[in-house]
Design a protein around this motif. Structure first.
Motif, PDB file in Angstrom:
ATOM      1  N   THR A 109       0.837  -1.201   0.000  1.00  0.00           N
ATOM      2  CA  THR A 109       0.000   0.000   0.000  1.00  0.00           C
ATOM      3  C   THR A 109       0.875   1.255   0.000  1.00  0.00           C
ATOM      4  O   THR A 109       0.587   2.208  -0.722  1.00  0.00           O
ATOM      5  CB  THR A 109      -0.935   0.037   1.223  1.00  0.00           C
ATOM      6  OG1 THR A 109      -0.177  -0.247   2.391  1.00  0.00           O
ATOM      7  CG2 THR A 109      -2.040  -0.963   1.094  1.00  0.00           C
ATOM      8  N   SER A 110       1.950   1.224   0.801  1.00  0.00           N
ATOM      9  CA  SER A 110       2.835   2.386   0.844  1.00  0.00           C
ATOM     10  C   SER A 110       3.478   2.614  -0.520  1.00  0.00           C
ATOM     11  O   SER A 110       3.573   3.745  -1.001  1.00  0.00           O
ATOM     12  CB  SER A 110       3.875   2.156   1.939  1.00  0.00           C
ATOM     13  OG  SER A 110       5.009   2.916   1.716  1.00  0.00           O
ATOM     14  N   TYR A 111       3.899   1.522  -1.176  1.00  0.00           N
ATOM     15  CA  TYR A 111       4.485   1.622  -2.520  1.00  0.00           C
ATOM     16  C   TYR A 111       3.468   2.191  -3.505  1.00  0.00           C
ATOM     17  O   TYR A 111       3.766   3.134  -4.246  1.00  0.00           O
ATOM     18  CB  TYR A 111       4.954   0.245  -2.986  1.00  0.00           C
ATOM     19  CG  TYR A 111       5.219   0.163  -4.473  1.00  0.00           C
ATOM     20  CD1 TYR A 111       6.433   0.589  -5.013  1.00  0.00           C
ATOM     21  CD2 TYR A 111       4.249  -0.312  -5.342  1.00  0.00           C
ATOM     22  CE1 TYR A 111       6.665   0.543  -6.376  1.00  0.00           C
ATOM     23  CE2 TYR A 111       4.467  -0.363  -6.705  1.00  0.00           C
ATOM     24  CZ  TYR A 111       5.675   0.064  -7.221  1.00  0.00           C
ATOM     25  OH  TYR A 111       5.901   0.023  -8.569  1.00  0.00           O
ATOM     26  N   LEU A 112       2.251   1.604  -3.525  1.00  0.00           N
ATOM     27  CA  LEU A 112       1.253   2.011  -4.518  1.00  0.00           C
ATOM     28  C   LEU A 112       0.871   3.476  -4.336  1.00  0.00           C
ATOM     29  O   LEU A 112       0.738   4.220  -5.314  1.00  0.00           O
ATOM     30  CB  LEU A 112       0.002   1.129  -4.402  1.00  0.00           C
ATOM     31  CG  LEU A 112       0.145  -0.296  -4.932  1.00  0.00           C
ATOM     32  CD1 LEU A 112      -1.088  -1.121  -4.600  1.00  0.00           C
ATOM     33  CD2 LEU A 112       0.378  -0.290  -6.446  1.00  0.00           C
TER      34      LEU A 112
ATOM     35  N   LEU B  30      11.462 -11.874  -8.855  1.00  0.00           N
ATOM     36  CA  LEU B  30      10.862 -11.565 -10.155  1.00  0.00           C
ATOM     37  C   LEU B  30       9.589 -10.738  -9.970  1.00  0.00           C
ATOM     38  O   LEU B  30       9.394  -9.702 -10.627  1.00  0.00           O
ATOM     39  CB  LEU B  30      10.536 -12.885 -10.863  1.00  0.00           C
ATOM     40  CG  LEU B  30      10.395 -12.839 -12.374  1.00  0.00           C
ATOM     41  CD1 LEU B  30      11.751 -12.550 -13.007  1.00  0.00           C
ATOM     42  CD2 LEU B  30       9.841 -14.172 -12.885  1.00  0.00           C
ATOM     43  N   ALA B  31       8.722 -11.196  -9.055  1.00  0.00           N
ATOM     44  CA  ALA B  31       7.469 -10.483  -8.809  1.00  0.00           C
ATOM     45  C   ALA B  31       7.763  -9.085  -8.259  1.00  0.00           C
ATOM     46  O   ALA B  31       7.139  -8.100  -8.671  1.00  0.00           O
ATOM     47  CB  ALA B  31       6.596 -11.268  -7.833  1.00  0.00           C
ATOM     48  N   GLY B  32       8.730  -8.996  -7.331  1.00  0.00           N
ATOM     49  CA  GLY B  32       9.101  -7.689  -6.795  1.00  0.00           C
ATOM     50  C   GLY B  32       9.665  -6.794  -7.884  1.00  0.00           C
ATOM     51  O   GLY B  32       9.444  -5.584  -7.891  1.00  0.00           O
ATOM     52  N   GLY B  33      10.383  -7.400  -8.845  1.00  0.00           N
ATOM     53  CA  GLY B  33      10.976  -6.641  -9.937  1.00  0.00           C
ATOM     54  C   GLY B  33       9.934  -5.930 -10.786  1.00  0.00           C
ATOM     55  O   GLY B  33      10.197  -4.857 -11.334  1.00  0.00           O
ATOM     56  N   LEU B  34       8.729  -6.508 -10.855  1.00  0.00           N
ATOM     57  CA  LEU B  34       7.659  -5.857 -11.620  1.00  0.00           C
ATOM     58  C   LEU B  34       7.348  -4.474 -11.050  1.00  0.00           C
ATOM     59  O   LEU B  34       6.957  -3.567 -11.779  1.00  0.00           O
ATOM     60  CB  LEU B  34       6.389  -6.714 -11.595  1.00  0.00           C
ATOM     61  CG  LEU B  34       6.467  -8.069 -12.299  1.00  0.00           C
ATOM     62  CD1 LEU B  34       5.153  -8.809 -12.180  1.00  0.00           C
ATOM     63  CD2 LEU B  34       6.838  -7.874 -13.772  1.00  0.00           C
ATOM     64  N   VAL B 325       9.118  -0.968  -1.450  1.00  0.00           N
ATOM     65  CA  VAL B 325       9.255  -2.133  -2.322  1.00  0.00           C
ATOM     66  C   VAL B 325       9.999  -3.263  -1.607  1.00  0.00           C
ATOM     67  O   VAL B 325       9.677  -4.437  -1.746  1.00  0.00           O
ATOM     68  CB  VAL B 325      10.031  -1.733  -3.599  1.00  0.00           C
ATOM     69  CG1 VAL B 325      10.651  -2.926  -4.264  1.00  0.00           C
ATOM     70  CG2 VAL B 325       9.124  -1.026  -4.560  1.00  0.00           C
ATOM     71  N   ILE B 326      10.993  -2.886  -0.797  1.00  0.00           N
ATOM     72  CA  ILE B 326      11.819  -3.878  -0.127  1.00  0.00           C
ATOM     73  C   ILE B 326      10.998  -4.719   0.840  1.00  0.00           C
ATOM     74  O   ILE B 326      11.158  -5.929   0.940  1.00  0.00           O
ATOM     75  CB  ILE B 326      12.988  -3.178   0.606  1.00  0.00           C
ATOM     76  CG1 ILE B 326      13.871  -2.467  -0.407  1.00  0.00           C
ATOM     77  CG2 ILE B 326      13.795  -4.157   1.423  1.00  0.00           C
ATOM     78  CD1 ILE B 326      14.435  -3.350  -1.495  1.00  0.00           C
TER      79      ILE B 326
END
Lengths: 311, 356
Positions: A109-112, B30-34, B325-326
């Protein structure tokens, strides 16, 4: 004078209790489906956050609060499909999956929010859902503000509670769901699909938690921050236990916890010489006490959190 | 056509387990890379930069070590608690309690005491305070029959409000921000290599790892704790006082987690402020889970996760990619590693020709 202040205090407090208890009740009602099927879904904390963001974005993009509801519902159900897969198909430890999922939801949520609205963005405000506005009822003394000047979502939530009570205790579906949570082997022998019932249970809790996020967002907060849920999903888990896995008793518990949540806001009127954090800690302390075992143990669904191996 | 086939027994060879875990981690990356793509960052160069920054520059490595130390301590607490069947989730609260008492000690007597005396004292009172904090949860579970999961989660919020009260009230220093005064320089954890942030907090964490490893693997108490975790019933039949072992486990696990408080405050922030050590209490749990609740695994996973955090912060500075993201990648790795058990239970087999 003193009488006026105390009456005003109690009216705002009780109205606040009902207001803040609503989202808790909605999340707890969903969780009852999951736990009755044998799965403790600790992931509702993160699901509420996802639902809140989904409804925030939908309302921001369309300029109308209504699309926020299906958006939150979809976010809740889809994210909990993933959770159901981990709980039921993978059969991983439910607490481990739940808390790790909450971390995932916090990050996502924070990323989005930052990805879609920019990092330096001013918090934008959104269109909110209306309150029930029947002047004749809302203007009643005392009862008006407490029972009738409330968001429409409260009455929707109460209808959902009534529906859950009926489905769980008066329909075959509910009997099957509860059988799966009490004795999965016997249920399977009777021809009930344990796996399917548990997927349904977990996804129902996702629906409740997602909508609770929309309730929080569209009726109370109107701004997205990482901290808007801050443990209220866990409090909903406690409400399920205090309510003995039944919707109406859970409603009573939810408004009691709502009262603990609402107290700090009402107490501001009284200007007490006590630091605000003491009152802010109240709902958490209340949950600690309720779950500490001080008030006796409760009989939970017998197969709650137990692994189920298909024969 | 291919189809899924249940193995007769789950594959358990080290190679099969390694391959399944590696596949899960690869899929999570891979999913995180998206999530990198909307920021016009290529996942491949991003991961290369991230790892290069965190592990192959002296400055980055220093930060990685600083990040890893509290994670190791929280992870060790998790190993200790969960292996003995106590599902404690209140490490964020224990950490904050440790941070509060060590800050208090540093402000009161830190300037007067020699560091060689101050540090053991700070660690001891942090361990004691954090252990008492989590011991309350153990008491509720062992003596009252409460549920430690929700009680310990709720106490995290109580501890956060306690810190907020202290830094806005009694411990607040003059100035605009709600925080304590800067701690006396003599109480800061000394830096290991000049020019980096790496401090001796990592030695505290590694020493704790050795002690926890020795207790769990080589002592009677450790054996009793692990039996209690595997089967409380069997432990009771074997004459082990399960309630007392749960109580002991709860005190030690919170004490270990609380050591992350002084390591973070004395080594990194050098003052107490609202939101200190945010998230460490949960990332540490997740690192221990990735380390399969073993001491060595937890240390390795904590260094890895510490490095990811450092690399993520660097990436946020360089390309504006939100460092949250991390968190997504860290959580996804653990969830998919859990799910990779399916690969050990099922296998993909070519469809057999149907025989009539």
């Amino acid at each position: 004078m003193g009488v006026d202040i105390s009456l005003a205090f109690f009216v705002t407090w009780l109205a606040g209790s009902v207001r803040l208890g609503g989202p808790l009740l909605l999340a707890a009602t969903g969780e009852i489906y999951s736990e009755r099927s044998g799965v403790v879904n600790v992931g509702i904390e993160g699901t509420i956050l996802l639902g809140a963001l989904a409804s925030f974005l939908a309302s921001l993009l369309t300029g109308s609060p209504w699309p926020g509801l299906p958006a939150a519902l979809l976010a809740g159900v889809l994210s909990n499909l993933f959770l159901a897969w981990l709980y039921v198909t993978v059969q991983a430890n439910q607490v481990v999956v739940g808390i790790t999922f909450n971390l995932l939801a916090t990050g996502l949520t924070s990323y989005l929010y930052r990805a879609l609205l920019g990092t330096g963005a001013q918090p934008s405000s959104i269109a909110m859902l209306p309150d029930l506005n029947v002047a004749a009822l809302s203007n009643l003394p005392v009862l008006g503000p407490i029972l009738f000047a409330q968001p429409l979502m409260l009455y929707v939530t109460l209808a959902i509670v009534a529906g859950a009570s009926w489905l769980l205790f008066h329909r075959r579906f509910g009997l099957n769901l509860r059988a799966v949570g009490e004795n999965p082997k016997a249920a399977a022998a009777a021809g009930i699909s344990v796996v399917r019932m548990r997927y349904v249970g977990v996804m129902a809790s996702g629906a409740g938690a997602g909508l609770a996020g929309a309730y929080l967002m569209l009726c109370q907060i109107g701004l997205f921050r990482d901290t808007i849920v801050s443990g209220h999903g866990f409090i909903a888990l406690a409400i399920v236990i205090v309510g003995r896995w039944r919707p109406w008793p859970a409603a009573v518990a939810a408004f009691a916890f709502g009262a603990a949540d609402a107290l700090p806001i009402s107490l501001q009127m009284l200007n007490l010489p006590v630091p605000p954090q003491v009152f802010l800690a109240l709902p958490y302390v209340l949950t600690v006490l309720a779950m500490s075992g001080l008030f006796g143990r409760v009989a939970q669904p017998a197969a709650l959190m137990a692994r189920y191996e298909r024969e | 056509m291919i189809r899924l086939e249940r193995r007769l027994a789950p594959a358990s060879s080290p190679r099969a387990v390694f391959l399944a875990n590696a596949a899960a981690i690869f899929l999570a990356l891979l999913a995180g890379g998206l999530l990198f793509l909307p920021f016009h960052v290529s996942p491949f160069t991003a991961y290369a930069d991230l790892i290069g920054e965190a592990f192959f520059t002296p400055r980055g490595l220093g930060y990685t070590i600083t990040e890893a130390a509290p994670l190791i301590l929280v992870g060790l607490g998790t190993v200790f608690a969960w292996r003995s069947g106590f599902a404690y989730l209140g490490f964020q609260g224990s950490l904050l309690v440790g941070a509060v008492v060590s800050t208090w000690l540093a402000l009161q007597v830190g300037a007067a005491l020699p560091f060689a005396l101050f540090l053991p004292l700070a660690l001891a009172i942090s361990f004691a305070a954090g252990g008492a904090w989590s011991g309350l949860v153990g008491f509720a579970r062992a003596r009252l029959g409460g549920t430690e999961v929700l009680v310990s989660l709720m106490m995290n919020y109580v501890a956060a409000l306690l810190v907020q009260y202290l830094v806005t009230g009694p411990m607040r220093a003059a100035g605009d921000l709600p925080q304590t005064a800067l701690l006396p320089r003599s109480t800061w954890l000394p830096v290991i290599f000049e020019g980096t942030r790496a401090n001796i907090g990592i030695f505290v964490a590694l020493a704790a790892a050795v002690v926890v490893g020795l207790i769990l693997r080589g002592s009677v108490v450790g054996y009793e704790l692990i039996v209690t975790g595997l089967s409380p019933r069997a432990a009771r039949f074997g004459g082990i006082d399960v309630a007392r072992r749960t109580l002991l486990s709860s005190v030690v696990c919170g004490g270990l987690g609380a050591l992350a408080g002084p390591v973070e405050v004395l080594g990194n922030q050098h003052r107490l402020l609202d939101g200190v050590g945010e998230g460490l209490g949960f990332v540490g749990i997740v690192a221990a889970l990735l380390g399969k609740l073993t001491v060595t695994g937890t240390v390795i996973a904590s260094v890895l996760y510490g490095g990811l955090t450092v690399g993520g912060n660097a990436m946020q500075r360089h390309s504006g990619l939100p460092s949250s993201v991390i968190l997504v990648i860290e959580a996804l790795i653990v969830l998919l590693v859990l799910a990779s058990d399916l690969l050990l239970v099922w296998r993909i087999a070519p469809a057999r020709a149907r025989t009539a």
